[in-house]
Design a protein around this motif. Structure first.
Motif, PDB file in Angstrom:
ATOM      1  N   GLY A 150      -4.281  13.242  14.872  1.00  0.00           N
ATOM      2  CA  GLY A 150      -3.683  14.045  15.930  1.00  0.00           C
ATOM      3  C   GLY A 150      -4.037  13.650  17.344  1.00  0.00           C
ATOM      4  O   GLY A 150      -3.328  14.019  18.282  1.00  0.00           O
ATOM      5  N   ASP A 151      -5.120  12.888  17.547  1.00  0.00           N
ATOM      6  CA  ASP A 151      -5.514  12.522  18.907  1.00  0.00           C
ATOM      7  C   ASP A 151      -4.976  11.157  19.326  1.00  0.00           C
ATOM      8  O   ASP A 151      -5.182  10.735  20.469  1.00  0.00           O
ATOM      9  N   LEU A 152      -4.299  10.450  18.413  1.00  0.00           N
ATOM     10  CA  LEU A 152      -3.788   9.116  18.742  1.00  0.00           C
ATOM     11  C   LEU A 152      -2.491   9.221  19.531  1.00  0.00           C
ATOM     12  O   LEU A 152      -1.761  10.209  19.419  1.00  0.00           O
ATOM     13  N   PRO A 153      -2.176   8.203  20.330  1.00  0.00           N
ATOM     14  CA  PRO A 153      -0.948   8.258  21.145  1.00  0.00           C
ATOM     15  C   PRO A 153       0.297   8.377  20.265  1.00  0.00           C
ATOM     16  O   PRO A 153       0.386   7.786  19.184  1.00  0.00           O
ATOM     17  N   GLU A 154       1.261   9.150  20.740  1.00  0.00           N
ATOM     18  CA  GLU A 154       2.537   9.240  20.039  1.00  0.00           C
ATOM     19  C   GLU A 154       3.290   7.917  20.166  1.00  0.00           C
ATOM     20  O   GLU A 154       3.141   7.192  21.155  1.00  0.00           O
ATOM     21  N   ILE A 155       4.110   7.615  19.157  1.00  0.00           N
ATOM     22  CA  ILE A 155       4.968   6.427  19.185  1.00  0.00           C
ATOM     23  C   ILE A 155       6.407   6.900  19.037  1.00  0.00           C
ATOM     24  O   ILE A 155       6.795   7.438  17.987  1.00  0.00           O
ATOM     25  N   THR A 156       7.198   6.715  20.071  1.00  0.00           N
ATOM     26  CA  THR A 156       8.605   7.143  20.037  1.00  0.00           C
ATOM     27  C   THR A 156       9.546   6.081  20.593  1.00  0.00           C
ATOM     28  O   THR A 156      10.751   6.287  20.637  1.00  0.00           O
ATOM     29  N   GLY A 157       8.997   4.923  21.001  1.00  0.00           N
ATOM     30  CA  GLY A 157       9.842   3.893  21.596  1.00  0.00           C
ATOM     31  C   GLY A 157      10.937   3.407  20.658  1.00  0.00           C
ATOM     32  O   GLY A 157      12.028   3.034  21.101  1.00  0.00           O
ATOM     33  N   HIS A 158      10.673   3.430  19.353  1.00  0.00           N
ATOM     34  CA  HIS A 158      11.689   2.983  18.400  1.00  0.00           C
ATOM     35  C   HIS A 158      12.943   3.853  18.449  1.00  0.00           C
ATOM     36  O   HIS A 158      14.038   3.388  18.159  1.00  0.00           O
ATOM     37  N   LEU A 159      12.765   5.117  18.814  1.00  0.00           N
ATOM     38  CA  LEU A 159      13.909   6.023  18.883  1.00  0.00           C
ATOM     39  C   LEU A 159      14.776   5.729  20.100  1.00  0.00           C
ATOM     40  O   LEU A 159      15.919   6.196  20.172  1.00  0.00           O
ATOM     41  N   ARG A 160      14.257   4.949  21.031  1.00  0.00           N
ATOM     42  CA  ARG A 160      15.010   4.562  22.238  1.00  0.00           C
ATOM     43  C   ARG A 160      15.399   3.081  22.189  1.00  0.00           C
ATOM     44  O   ARG A 160      15.794   2.515  23.221  1.00  0.00           O
ATOM     45  N   GLY A 161      15.269   2.473  21.036  1.00  0.00           N
ATOM     46  CA  GLY A 161      15.658   1.074  20.892  1.00  0.00           C
ATOM     47  C   GLY A 161      14.695   0.088  21.506  1.00  0.00           C
ATOM     48  O   GLY A 161      15.077  -1.041  21.824  1.00  0.00           O
ATOM     49  N   GLU A 162      13.410   0.474  21.662  1.00  0.00           N
ATOM     50  CA  GLU A 162      12.445  -0.384  22.334  1.00  0.00           C
ATOM     51  C   GLU A 162      11.640  -1.254  21.373  1.00  0.00           C
ATOM     52  O   GLU A 162      10.738  -1.967  21.808  1.00  0.00           O
ATOM     53  N   ILE A 163      11.932  -1.187  20.080  1.00  0.00           N
ATOM     54  CA  ILE A 163      11.232  -2.011  19.097  1.00  0.00           C
ATOM     55  C   ILE A 163      12.246  -2.927  18.430  1.00  0.00           C
ATOM     56  O   ILE A 163      13.337  -2.503  18.055  1.00  0.00           O
ATOM     57  N   ARG A 164      11.878  -4.186  18.291  1.00  0.00           N
ATOM     58  CA  ARG A 164      12.753  -5.171  17.665  1.00  0.00           C
ATOM     59  C   ARG A 164      12.059  -5.779  16.452  1.00  0.00           C
ATOM     60  O   ARG A 164      10.852  -5.706  16.301  1.00  0.00           O
ATOM     61  N   ARG A 165      12.853  -6.414  15.607  1.00  0.00           N
ATOM     62  CA  ARG A 165      12.306  -7.105  14.453  1.00  0.00           C
ATOM     63  C   ARG A 165      11.427  -8.268  14.918  1.00  0.00           C
ATOM     64  O   ARG A 165      11.715  -8.912  15.920  1.00  0.00           O
ATOM     65  N   GLY A 166      10.345  -8.532  14.176  1.00  0.00           N
ATOM     66  CA  GLY A 166       9.466  -9.647  14.521  1.00  0.00           C
ATOM     67  C   GLY A 166       8.016  -9.295  14.288  1.00  0.00           C
ATOM     68  O   GLY A 166       7.665  -8.157  13.943  1.00  0.00           O
ATOM     69  N   ALA A 167       7.156 -10.273  14.463  1.00  0.00           N
ATOM     70  CA  ALA A 167       5.724 -10.085  14.223  1.00  0.00           C
ATOM     71  C   ALA A 167       5.150  -9.077  15.198  1.00  0.00           C
ATOM     72  O   ALA A 167       5.520  -9.039  16.371  1.00  0.00           O
ATOM     73  N   ARG A 168       4.239  -8.246  14.720  1.00  0.00           N
ATOM     74  CA  ARG A 168       3.533  -7.289  15.560  1.00  0.00           C
ATOM     75  C   ARG A 168       2.101  -7.775  15.728  1.00  0.00           C
ATOM     76  O   ARG A 168       1.363  -7.907  14.758  1.00  0.00           O
ATOM     77  N   ARG A 169       1.730  -8.030  16.952  1.00  0.00           N
ATOM     78  CA  ARG A 169       0.361  -8.463  17.221  1.00  0.00           C
ATOM     79  C   ARG A 169      -0.367  -7.380  17.999  1.00  0.00           C
ATOM     80  O   ARG A 169       0.230  -6.411  18.469  1.00  0.00           O
ATOM     81  N   PHE A 170      -1.666  -7.561  18.133  1.00  0.00           N
ATOM     82  CA  PHE A 170      -2.509  -6.503  18.676  1.00  0.00           C
ATOM     83  C   PHE A 170      -3.031  -6.896  20.060  1.00  0.00           C
ATOM     84  O   PHE A 170      -4.240  -6.935  20.305  1.00  0.00           O
ATOM     85  N   ASP A 171      -2.118  -7.179  20.963  1.00  0.00           N
ATOM     86  CA  ASP A 171      -2.505  -7.684  22.275  1.00  0.00           C
ATOM     87  C   ASP A 171      -2.306  -6.676  23.403  1.00  0.00           C
ATOM     88  O   ASP A 171      -2.547  -6.994  24.563  1.00  0.00           O
ATOM     89  N   ALA A 172      -1.867  -5.466  23.074  1.00  0.00           N
ATOM     90  CA  ALA A 172      -1.632  -4.465  24.121  1.00  0.00           C
ATOM     91  C   ALA A 172      -2.490  -3.237  23.864  1.00  0.00           C
ATOM     92  O   ALA A 172      -2.428  -2.637  22.785  1.00  0.00           O
ATOM     93  N   LEU A 173      -3.286  -2.861  24.849  1.00  0.00           N
ATOM     94  CA  LEU A 173      -4.122  -1.673  24.734  1.00  0.00           C
ATOM     95  C   LEU A 173      -3.279  -0.423  24.982  1.00  0.00           C
ATOM     96  O   LEU A 173      -2.579  -0.323  25.982  1.00  0.00           O
ATOM     97  N   VAL A 174      -3.354   0.527  24.056  1.00  0.00           N
ATOM     98  CA  VAL A 174      -2.712   1.826  24.220  1.00  0.00           C
ATOM     99  C   VAL A 174      -3.822   2.849  24.391  1.00  0.00           C
ATOM    100  O   VAL A 174      -4.604   3.092  23.468  1.00  0.00           O
ATOM    101  N   ARG A 175      -3.911   3.434  25.564  1.00  0.00           N
ATOM    102  CA  ARG A 175      -5.034   4.321  25.877  1.00  0.00           C
ATOM    103  C   ARG A 175      -4.892   5.670  25.181  1.00  0.00           C
ATOM    104  O   ARG A 175      -3.784   6.148  24.933  1.00  0.00           O
ATOM    105  N   TYR A 176      -6.046   6.262  24.872  1.00  0.00           N
ATOM    106  CA  TYR A 176      -6.041   7.601  24.297  1.00  0.00           C
ATOM    107  C   TYR A 176      -5.409   8.579  25.298  1.00  0.00           C
ATOM    108  O   TYR A 176      -5.749   8.573  26.484  1.00  0.00           O
TER     109      TYR A 176
END
Length: 508
Positions: free
Chosen positions: A284-310
């Motif tokens: 419950g304390d982790l950031p929400e993820i809703t970008g996919h609902l706005r078309g902001e996610i595309r097919r492809g490899a997901r890497r861990f190079d972006a910090l998402v702050r609490y």
């Protein structure tokens, strides 16, 4: 290698082994117990033992991404520890030499791991003795080699304690009790051995995950083997209670109980204990993820190079622990909070109710398809039934799997319960763990999977998204491992100073 019961090894086992006594003396001097983790994966068992003050001196793991994760978390300054190793090509002596562990017989105090065991169920005790005597005998059943190599390492290192983890079915695999076969082998090497079934949810893990845990200690220690007492309470769903009964079927058949003296029933959680950690408390304390609902996610490899702050402070004691685990603290945010690209099903996820599985999901998708047809009818653009256009529209909304064959393929998590068992199949899809929050309408992220396994936020996973999911699904929950490690530490303390009180390093 000579088999147990012959020559020098027999004399060492039948009397007090001087190499064992030397390691006991080392621990009495205050030195931390040293752990070797075989088939280590990314390090769930290692992390639990590390939390109790054990020194993780080495690991053997074949998968490159998992080996890299283990090295990055436990030996970040030494690249030798992040290299994949094939246990079938690596002798104990070679491992000790590569990692500067010293003489094999003095190198480690505890050996842990979860070796593959399915083939061993068909090998049996006589073949195990044959392999101990004839090193090439494994070729008679190559599938058994990984499990047998694990036991070879035990035979070579003769650690003070052994911890083996596996699925409950090892108690009844093809009518054979693999754990009991293992017990007889270890007893011939000079160990006292017990095994039990433990559920991770009873030890603070927000996941109902049943596992067989085997603990063996050297007879020279002179200590009673104990399993950790539960710290949390939950009434397990029928499926978990049923799977435990199936695993115990061999032991429940009257006289067979007499032939399985190694089995020790686990303590049942008292109803006065705190309730099991829920999915909402874990995530419950982790950031929400809703970008996919706005078309902001595309097919492809997901890497861990972006910090998402609490977005805010922890909302539960469990979330606080995940951010403050000693040596793995994280006060900023997470980099692996990424999800799969599943555009056909995002809207469907949001319409499911907690606890819904694939039959409910399929029925809801059919309703969504019929709604889409009605909208097109209103517009005068409805396709002809069963035409190519009709079939294309249906395929874009309704998943194709047979309802009767895949009832458990999908599941939307309940926020007020621990999650169901995470599997390595997470590396291929995440439909078994759809997020309980309908507003986010998605499957869980890598970091959420890690939270459900009780990996702290400061623990890093190497490789891309699929590799990380696979590592997490394969892992032993660290909090379950911590509970087991606490019992090993307590056993050592009783052996070294019987009047010394039991202590632990990590507070939940």
């Amino acid at each position: 290698m000579r088999p147990p019961g012959t020559g020098e090894r027999a004399r060492r086992v039948m009397s007090k082994d001087p190499t064992v006594l030397a390691r006991i003396a080392r621990l009495k001097s205050g030195a931390p117990p040293r752990v070797l983790d075989l088939f280590s994966g990314c390090g769930g068992l290692s992390l639990g033992f590390h939390a109790q003050g054990f020194d993780i001196v080495a690991a053997v793991e074949f998968d490159p991404a998992a080996a890299a994760s283990h090295g990055a978390n436990f030996h970040p300054e030494d690249p030798r520890h992040g290299r994949p190793r094939d246990i079938t090509r690596l002798t104990p002596e070679q491992l000790a030499l590569e990692l500067d562990l010293g003489p094999v017989e003095q190198a480690v105090d505890v050996l842990v791991g979860g070796p593959p065991c399915q083939a061993f169920a068909r090998v049996g005790r006589s073949k195990l003795r044959e392999i101990a005597e004839h090193p090439e005998a494994f070729r008679l059943d190559a599938r058994a080699r990984l499990y047998l190599e694990y036991l070879r390492y035990v035979q070579a290192f003769l650690p003070l304690a052994v911890v083996m983890e596996n699925v409950p079915d090892v108690l009844n695999h093809g009518g054979q009790n693999v754990a009991e076969e293992t017990r007889t082998f270890l007893e011939e090497l000079g160990y006292d051995v017990k095994y039990s079934l433990l559920n991770a949810a009873f030890y603070g893990v927000p996941q109902m995950r049943e596992r067989m845990i085997l603990i063996a200690t050297r007879r020279e220690l002179g200590v009673e083997i104990r399993f950790p007492a539960p710290t949390h309470h939950i009434e397990l769903p029928p499926g978990y209670a049923g799977s435990r009964q199936v695993a115990l079927k061999l032991l429940n058949q009257g006289a067979l109980l007499d032939t399985a003296p190694g089995y020790q029933p686990a303590l049942s959680p008292d109803r006065s204990l705190p309730s099991a950690v829920t999915a909402a408390e874990a995530l419950g304390d982790l950031p929400e993820i809703t970008g996919h609902l706005r078309g902001e996610i595309r097919r492809g490899a997901r890497r861990f190079d972006a910090l998402v702050r609490y977005p805010h402070e922890p909302r539960s004691d469990y979330a606080t622990l995940m951010r403050s685990w000693p040596s793995f603290e994280n006060a900023e945010g997470v980099r692996d909070h990424v999800i799969r690209y599943l555009p056909r099903d995002w809207k469907l996820f949001g319409r499911l109710r907690p606890g819904d599985q694939y039959p409910e999901a399929h029925a809801e998708a059919v309703r969504m398809f019929n709604e889409a047809l009605r909208d097109l009818q209103v517009q005068g653009r409805a396709p002809r039934p069963h035409s190519a256009e009709w079939r294309q529209l249906r395929a874009s909304i309704v998943p194709p799997y047979d309802v009767g064959k895949f009832p458990n393929k999908w599941r939307k998590m309940e926020p007020d319960l621990p999650a169901r068992t995470l599997m390595a199949h997470l590396g291929k899809d995440s439909y078994s763990h759809i997020h309980y929050d309908s507003a986010q309408s998605r499957t869980i992220s890598v970091r959420e999977a890690a939270r459900l396994q009780s990996f702290p936020d400061g623990f890093v996973f190497k490789g891309a998204m699929n590799a990380a999911f696979r590592q997490i699904g394969n892992a032993v929950p660290p909090l379950l491992a911590r509970a087991v490690a606490g019992e090993i530490a307590a056993a050592f303390q009783r052996a070294m100073a019987p009047d010394r009180p039991r202590t632990g390093r990590l507070a939940a």
